[in-house]
Design a protein around this motif. Structure first.
Motif, PDB file in Angstrom:
ATOM      1  N   GLU A  50       0.826  -1.205   0.000  1.00 32.76           N
ATOM      2  CA  GLU A  50       0.000   0.000   0.000  1.00 32.76           C
ATOM      3  C   GLU A  50       0.865   1.261   0.000  1.00 32.76           C
ATOM      4  O   GLU A  50       0.588   2.211  -0.724  1.00 32.76           O
ATOM      5  CB  GLU A  50      -0.921   0.018   1.229  1.00 32.76           C
ATOM      6  N   GLN A  53       2.332   1.753  -3.474  1.00 28.88           N
ATOM      7  CA  GLN A  53       1.322   2.210  -4.425  1.00 28.88           C
ATOM      8  C   GLN A  53       1.011   3.694  -4.244  1.00 28.88           C
ATOM      9  O   GLN A  53       0.723   4.390  -5.209  1.00 28.88           O
ATOM     10  CB  GLN A  53       0.031   1.397  -4.276  1.00 28.88           C
ATOM     11  N   GLN A  54       1.067   4.176  -3.015  1.00 26.87           N
ATOM     12  CA  GLN A  54       0.743   5.575  -2.738  1.00 26.87           C
ATOM     13  C   GLN A  54       1.978   6.484  -2.773  1.00 26.87           C
ATOM     14  O   GLN A  54       1.885   7.674  -2.498  1.00 26.87           O
ATOM     15  CB  GLN A  54       0.058   5.688  -1.384  1.00 26.87           C
TER      16      GLN A  54
END
Length: 63
Positions: A50, A53-54
């Motif tokens: 996560e 991805q960010q």
């Protein structure tokens, strides 16, 4: 869902730091950091995937 001893990343203002997930505590997570245990809202805790991805991994700082 996070598992005990999983490496996670958490946000603290503009900073992103690495920690180890310990347990859930209601709407918070208990994390182990080099400076001790920390209780932080779930919304500020990310898995490595996560965080990647960010774009958070570009902002990781060491303790």
């Amino acid at each position: 869902m996070l598992t005990p001893n999983q490496t996670v990343y958490y946000t603290s203002g503009p900073l992103v730091q690495e920690a180890t997930f310990v347990a859930y505590d209601g709407s918070s997570c208990i994390l182990r950091t080099p400076l001790g245990e920390l209780k932080i809202r779930k919304s500020r805790v990310f898995t490595a995937e996560e965080a990647n991805q960010q774009g958070l991994l570009n902002r990781v700082v060491s303790a």
